[in-house]
Write a protein that holds these residues in place. Structure first.
Motif, mmCIF file in Angstrom:
data_model
loop_
_atom_site.group_PDB
_atom_site.id
_atom_site.type_symbol
_atom_site.label_atom_id
_atom_site.label_comp_id
_atom_site.label_asym_id
_atom_site.label_seq_id
_atom_site.Cartn_x
_atom_site.Cartn_y
_atom_site.Cartn_z
ATOM 1 N N GLY A 1 0.837 -1.199 0.000
ATOM 2 C CA GLY A 1 0.000 0.000 0.000
ATOM 3 C C GLY A 1 0.860 1.232 0.000
ATOM 4 N N SER B 1 1.509 -1.409 -4.501
ATOM 5 C CA SER B 1 0.073 -1.628 -4.391
ATOM 6 C C SER B 1 -0.387 -2.564 -5.487
ATOM 7 C CB SER B 1 -0.667 -0.292 -4.469
ATOM 8 O OG SER B 1 -1.756 -0.305 -3.606
ATOM 9 N N MET B 2 -1.642 -2.899 -5.442
ATOM 10 C CA MET B 2 -2.098 -3.921 -6.378
ATOM 11 C C MET B 2 -3.506 -3.600 -6.864
ATOM 12 S SD MET B 2 -1.458 -7.909 -5.875
ATOM 13 C CE MET B 2 -1.876 -9.085 -7.149
ATOM 14 N N SER C 1 -13.574 -6.851 -5.572
ATOM 15 C CA SER C 1 -12.387 -6.432 -4.836
ATOM 16 C C SER C 1 -12.627 -5.275 -3.869
ATOM 17 C CB SER C 1 -11.213 -6.154 -5.773
ATOM 18 O OG SER C 1 -11.597 -5.394 -6.862
ATOM 19 N N LEU C 2 -13.875 -4.863 -3.701
ATOM 20 C CA LEU C 2 -14.160 -3.849 -2.692
ATOM 21 C C LEU C 2 -15.048 -4.447 -1.608
ATOM 22 C CD1 LEU C 2 -14.925 -0.902 -5.114
ATOM 23 C CD2 LEU C 2 -12.939 -1.127 -3.644
ATOM 24 N N GLN D 1 -13.240 3.185 3.142
ATOM 25 C CA GLN D 1 -12.129 2.366 2.658
ATOM 26 C C GLN D 1 -10.944 3.238 2.245
ATOM 27 O OE1 GLN D 1 -13.228 -1.164 0.362
ATOM 28 N NE2 GLN D 1 -15.374 -0.763 0.722
ATOM 29 N N GLU E 1 -9.371 4.931 5.492
ATOM 30 C CA GLU E 1 -8.660 3.910 6.250
ATOM 31 C C GLU E 1 -7.292 3.610 5.642
ATOM 32 O OE1 GLU E 1 -10.467 -0.219 7.477
ATOM 33 O OE2 GLU E 1 -9.800 -0.227 5.408
ATOM 34 N N THR E 2 -7.272 3.505 4.306
ATOM 35 C CA THR E 2 -6.013 3.184 3.627
ATOM 36 C C THR E 2 -5.024 4.347 3.748
ATOM 37 O OG1 THR E 2 -7.327 1.914 2.074
ATOM 38 C CG2 THR E 2 -5.047 2.300 1.486
ATOM 39 N N VAL F 1 -11.142 1.221 -7.328
ATOM 40 C CA VAL F 1 -10.060 0.302 -6.967
ATOM 41 C C VAL F 1 -8.712 0.955 -7.259
ATOM 42 C CG1 VAL F 1 -8.942 -1.871 -7.611
ATOM 43 C CG2 VAL F 1 -11.406 -1.804 -7.232
ATOM 44 N N LEU G 1 -7.926 3.531 -4.736
ATOM 45 C CA LEU G 1 -7.448 2.908 -3.501
ATOM 46 C C LEU G 1 -5.996 2.476 -3.630
ATOM 47 C CD1 LEU G 1 -10.550 0.845 -2.472
ATOM 48 C CD2 LEU G 1 -9.261 2.310 -0.937
ATOM 49 N N ALA G 2 -5.625 2.026 -4.825
ATOM 50 C CA ALA G 2 -4.258 1.559 -5.025
ATOM 51 C C ALA G 2 -3.274 2.723 -5.047
ATOM 52 C CB ALA G 2 -4.159 0.745 -6.312
ATOM 53 N N ASP H 1 -11.562 -11.651 -2.588
ATOM 54 C CA ASP H 1 -10.764 -10.630 -3.265
ATOM 55 C C ASP H 1 -10.631 -9.361 -2.434
ATOM 56 O OD1 ASP H 1 -10.184 -12.134 -5.387
ATOM 57 O OD2 ASP H 1 -11.465 -11.103 -6.828
ATOM 58 N N TYR H 2 -11.736 -8.956 -1.772
ATOM 59 C CA TYR H 2 -11.630 -7.670 -1.087
ATOM 60 C C TYR H 2 -10.722 -7.738 0.127
ATOM 61 C CZ TYR H 2 -15.713 -9.630 1.365
ATOM 62 O OH TYR H 2 -16.568 -10.452 2.033
ATOM 63 N N PHE I 1 -7.301 -7.614 -1.394
ATOM 64 C CA PHE I 1 -7.018 -6.243 -1.806
ATOM 65 C C PHE I 1 -6.689 -5.385 -0.589
ATOM 66 C CE2 PHE I 1 -8.802 -2.136 -3.791
ATOM 67 C CZ PHE I 1 -7.559 -1.810 -4.308
ATOM 68 N N ALA J 1 -3.262 -6.079 0.331
ATOM 69 C CA ALA J 1 -2.328 -5.458 -0.604
ATOM 70 C C ALA J 1 -2.227 -3.955 -0.384
ATOM 71 C CB ALA J 1 -2.758 -5.746 -2.043
ATOM 72 N N ARG J 2 -3.242 -3.353 0.253
ATOM 73 C CA ARG J 2 -3.181 -1.924 0.537
ATOM 74 C C ARG J 2 -2.542 -1.659 1.884
ATOM 75 N NH1 ARG J 2 -8.824 -1.947 -0.534
ATOM 76 N NH2 ARG J 2 -9.352 -1.167 1.519
ATOM 77 N N GLY J 3 -2.194 -2.712 2.602
ATOM 78 C CA GLY J 3 -1.562 -2.530 3.899
ATOM 79 C C GLY J 3 -2.508 -2.039 4.977
ATOM 80 N N VAL J 4 -3.785 -2.367 4.874
ATOM 81 C CA VAL J 4 -4.724 -2.018 5.949
ATOM 82 C C VAL J 4 -4.279 -2.748 7.224
ATOM 83 C CG1 VAL J 4 -7.107 -2.301 6.727
ATOM 84 C CG2 VAL J 4 -6.645 -1.657 4.370
ATOM 85 N N LYS K 1 -7.787 -4.018 11.924
ATOM 86 C CA LYS K 1 -8.948 -3.522 11.174
ATOM 87 C C LYS K 1 -9.361 -4.535 10.122
ATOM 88 C CE LYS K 1 -9.018 1.462 11.307
ATOM 89 N NZ LYS K 1 -8.659 2.701 10.609
ATOM 90 N N ARG L 1 -12.876 -5.292 11.212
ATOM 91 C CA ARG L 1 -13.765 -4.397 10.496
ATOM 92 C C ARG L 1 -14.172 -4.982 9.134
ATOM 93 N NH1 ARG L 1 -12.408 1.914 9.355
ATOM 94 N NH2 ARG L 1 -14.494 2.551 8.720
ATOM 95 N N HIS L 2 -13.186 -5.497 8.409
ATOM 96 C CA HIS L 2 -13.501 -6.011 7.075
ATOM 97 C C HIS L 2 -14.054 -7.430 7.142
ATOM 98 C CE1 HIS L 2 -11.657 -2.862 4.466
ATOM 99 N NE2 HIS L 2 -11.039 -2.595 5.597
#
Lengths: 565, 324
Positions: A86, A90-91, A99-100, A109, A112-113, A161, A164-165, B218-219, B222, B225-228, B232, B236-237
């Motif tokens: 992130g 990122s991806m 993917s969400l 979202q 948070e990121t 998406v 977010l990336a 996937d989420y 993902f 991959a975003r480093g959340v 959380k 949370r997710h």
């Protein structure tokens, strides 16, 4: 800058470690879009997962160097690796539908990121998020940010998406098939966005895809992989224009061109996969032709579905899936039906096969009227004469039945062959006809690859002695080389038995190769219909012109002789 | 949304009507109420007169209508056994059963959900294997054996907890509660654990299976991959998405806990509805049995309705229609 050197990834198994990828070298400079192309199982995604540190357990990096700038990615602790994700790498995933997180707003979202990687207040994070959404082309972002993922269309979702990336300003983005699930129009917008981000923000992209057209369009450099090994790497024009490796060559040969029609695809293993002539199945099929050639005529077909209920006291507005569709499939020809997702292509196929009932309109199969879904009896001849090949060969065959059982079913069901032994013999012969080993009758569907399963699906359809075949996206779940084989097979079978085929696809290039006539469907309305060559050479409807313009194509000078010749 | 809830309400009415019909058929088809009510010395003429007075000669549908409308007005009739109004008897017993059920549910959720999350996040850990094994034993043993074992260990051997009854209770309005005294809690603990064990195991295994499924989605990948941050990401997710399907089952199970607390209540001599039902069966006390049936069905319907509303509250896809 990402540097990969001698990378190997292994998966421990009961029979020792399985090497998924080995000897992979790659460098991606800031602002560079590096295409990673190959067929399924080539290990493309494994490379991406290894870089971002998300290899599926129990896989591990066995050897090689992975570094981003000065950071050695292999030396990081799990916590450090998670922080880098992130922040610096990122991806983007394939399917924006999944993917969400469906239960959280886009705002939550994003914030948070952003907050996970920089120490900013929630207000600052929100401002940045809104700016970002504006930048990547979501209008009225301050309002839209409060929405949930399901309130966005597929293309908009992929933009979210991407937002977010990039919301943490990463140096590298791994885009794993970012446009595969999107329609061409949306695909071209997303590709533009990726190109813009690479140029303006100097983000390095690893673009993983099976679609060589996409690579040709936006990648600066390309790496071709097969079976976990790099086959060829270099500048895109050089690798695709003058491939030195035979595999790249074969891959290029298999890509259907959009701008002209070729007689057959050149497939390396054609000798074994070709149609066997003169066998029992062929004779059986030829002798069973009660009707010579059977066309299909649709007149003013409308299909409506109940829409969402907006009020308790009003009738819900019906959703019109097909509106006054007129279609004539000439006997013995292939009619191509193209359109984006949601255009009603599959609905039309279902109306013809009687799976749904049109609200109005008439259908004729040959000279006989074809009753619509509810009125069509179980024993109506059209249930045998019209057969279907589905998109996904993984779910269209009953996984608990032997191939023999699957193939002989139409033979007893329609009462063609009474003797069980004879049925098995015929099934085996039919497998041979579609280019498979006859001993497959004793196996189960999971023992075959996607392409082989699609051959089995075709064999099953043929054993019903159909005169009209509906192929609903028969190759879109397959790799290009397998697609080429299946398309060749369908062409051969069509010529052999004079089948009439309705060929449904979202892929214009494939339709151009297959169809005699083509109809373009959009929002349930036929926009344009004419002979394929006319339609592609001189598209009349604006929509057709747009679709053709947006489809990623290979520059003509890169196309190989097999395709141009 | 409103439409969705209304639809469920209408469905509930039909469910209740069907159950009322079943309860009513008990009267009609399980023996003759007149012979139940009168002795051998009542003359046939008197019996006939009684039959006529009670309206038992009226057409079936008319009787059913009368039965339903009486029920709706809160008139549940009289018990054959005690000659008390059934409404009173049930009202006396409901608090005990509800408190037992709710505490059992809370135990199962407070232990089951964290245990499910833990075992999902560390699928290969030793603690995970141990928990899974223990709970498997938990479900394999019938409820009454668990109850008796608990009584034996904590009641008889260690003498820590009482083995029967409700202990100290406090009257709040018409509600007799054991939640406000230490004695009450001590008495509640063993039966609540006994009743909650099965539900606990189910909740845990369900949460575990769903959570593992969600962690592969996937989420979540993902978000990784975003480093959340992991915390959380897990709570949370992942957990929120896990709970959507789990809530349905928990809701259905809670109805079951209330309905089938019979065994636990009889093991611990817990003065709830289940015990009342057992006594009524012994004496063929049809009015009580019928009303019990209706009350339990009402709980099921109510819990399901709440579950449906929770669904809507949790999942925005049910609340907000697609814009595009």
């Amino acid at each position: 800058m990402l540097t990969i050197k001698d990378l190997a990834v292994k998966f421990p198994s009961r029979f020792g470690d399985v090497t998924a990828i080995a000897d992979v070298d790659m460098t991606i400079k800031p602002g560079e879009i590096h295409g990673l192309v190959g067929e399924s199982g080539a290990g493309k995604s494994t490379v991406g997962a290894a870089v971002i540190g998300l290899l599926a357990a129990p896989g591990y990096v066995a050897n090689g160097k992975l570094s981003l700038g000065d950071t050695d990615l292999r030396k990081l602790t799990p916590e450090q690796a998670h922080e880098i994700r992130g922040d610096r790498i990122s991806m983007i995933f394939q399917d924006p539908q999944t993917s969400l997180n469906p239960l959280m707003t886009i705002e939550d979202q994003l914030i948070e990121t952003i907050q996970a990687h920089s120490d900013v207040s929630e207000t600052a994070a929100r401002t940045r998020a809104v700016d970002l959404l504006e930048e990547i082309g979501i209008k009225n972002a301050a309002e839209r940010i409060k929405a949930y993922p399901h309130q966005f269309s597929g293309g908009m979702r992929q933009r979210v998406v991407i937002a977010l990336a990039i919301c943490t300003d990463p140096e590298l983005i791994i885009a794993d098939e970012p446009t595969t699930a999107l329609d061409v129009a949306v695909q071209s917008q997303v590709l533009d966005l990726i190109r813009r981000l690479a140029r303006d923000r100097q983000i390095a992209f690893m673009l993983i895809t099976h679609d060589i057209g996409v690579i040709a369009q936006i990648a600066d450099r390309v790496t071709v992989m097969r079976n976990g090994r790099v086959m060829e790497t270099g500048e895109t024009p050089q690798v695709l224009g003058a491939p030195t490796h035979p595999y790249t060559q074969a891959l290029m040969d298999a890509v259907p061109p959009l701008d002209h029609r070729i007689a057959r695809f050149r497939v390396p293993e054609e000798d074994t996969a070709g149609v066997v002539t003169g066998n029992a199945a062929e004779k059986w099929l030829l002798e069973g032709q009660q009707y010579a050639l059977t066309g299909l005529t649709l007149q003013d077909i409308c299909v409506r579905f109940a829409g969402p209920r907006t009020s308790l006291f009003r009738k819900p507005e019906p959703y019109v899936a097909l509106k006054d569709v007129n279609l004539e499939v000439r006997p013995g020809s292939i009619m191509g039906l193209v359109g984006e997702s949601g255009s009603g292509k599959s609905t039309l196929a279902k109306a013809i096969t009687g799976l749904i009932t049109p609200s109005s309109g008439t259908m004729h199969l040959g000279d006989d009227i074809l009753p619509d879904g509810k009125a069509r009896s179980r024993h109506h001849p059209s249930r045998q004469l019209v057969q279907m090949v589905f998109q996904d060969p993984y779910s269209s065959l009953n996984s608990r039945h032997r191939i023999g059982a699957i193939l002989t079913e139409p033979l007893w069901f329609y009462g063609f062959v009474q003797d069980a032994k004879e049925r098995e013999r015929l099934a085996a012969a039919m497998l041979e006809l579609v280019g498979m080993a006859p001993d497959a009758v004793d196996k189960y569907p999971h023992q075959f690859s996607g392409g082989q399963r699609q051959r089995i699906a075709v064999a099953r359809a043929l054993l019903a002695r159909p005169r009209f075949l509906i192929c609903d996206e028969p190759t879109s779940a397959l790799d290009v080389s397998i697609q080429a084989e299946i398309l060749n097979l369908l062409k051969d079978l069509q010529a052999m038995f004079g089948l009439t085929i309705l060929f449904i696809s979202h892929n214009l290039a494939v339709v151009r190769q297959m169809a005699d006539d083509t109809a373009v469907l959009r929002n349930g309305v036929i926009e344009e219909m004419s002979a394929t060559e006319d339609l592609f050479a001189r598209p009349k409807a604006d929509y057709t012109q747009k679709l053709l313009a947006l489809t990623p194509v290979m520059p003509r000078e890169w196309q190989s002789e097999a395709v141009t010749g | 949304m409103v439409y969705f809830i209304l639809k469920r309400l209408v469905q509930s009415v039909f469910v209740m009507l069907a159950v009322a019909f079943l309860a009513f058929s008990l009267f009609r088809f399980v023996g003759d109420p007149i012979t139940q009510m009168t002795g051998v010395e009542t003359s046939v003429a008197d019996q006939e007169r009684l039959r006529e007075e009670l309206g038992l000669n009226d057409p079936f549908i008319l009787q059913f209508g009368r039965f339903t409308s009486d029920m709706l007005q809160g008139d549940f009739g009289f018990s054959y056994r005690t000659r008390q109004p059934v409404a009173e008897m049930i009202a006396d017993r409901i608090p005990a059963t509800l408190e037992l059920g709710v505490v059992a549910l809370l135990i199962s959720l407070l232990v089951g959900i964290p245990a499910g999350v833990y075992t999902a996040l560390r699928p290969r850990g030793i603690a995970t294997q141990a928990i899974l094994m223990t709970t498997l034993v938990g479900v394999s043993i019938p409820t009454f054996v668990i109850g008796i074992m608990l009584i034996f260990v904590f009641g008889v051997q260690l003498g820590w907890l009482p083995t029967f009854g409700r202990g100290g209770t406090v009257q709040i309005g018409g509600w007799e509660s054991s939640l406000f005294t230490l004695e009450g809690w001590r008495a509640l603990l063993l039966p609540a654990i006994t009743l909650g064990v099965y539900q606990l195991t189910l909740t845990m295994r369900l949460v575990r299976a769903e959570m593992m499924e969600v962690m592969r989605s996937d989420y979540i990948r993902f978000a990784m991959a975003r480093g959340v941050p992991m915390r959380k990401l897990h709570y949370r997710h992942a957990l929120a998405n896990t709970m959507v399907p789990v809530i349905t089952i928990i809701g259905l199970q809670f109805g079951g806990v209330i309905a089938f607390s019979i065994v636990t209540e009889s093991v611990f001599q817990w003065p709830g509805m289940g015990l009342l039902f057992l006594e009524s069966i012994r004496f063929v006390d049809i009015p009580v049995m019928g009303v019990y049936l209706v009350v339990i069905a009402f709980f099921f319907v109510l819990v399901n309705l709440i579950v449906d509303m929770l669904y809507v509250a949790i999942d925005p896809r049910l609340r907000i229609r697609d814009v595009q």
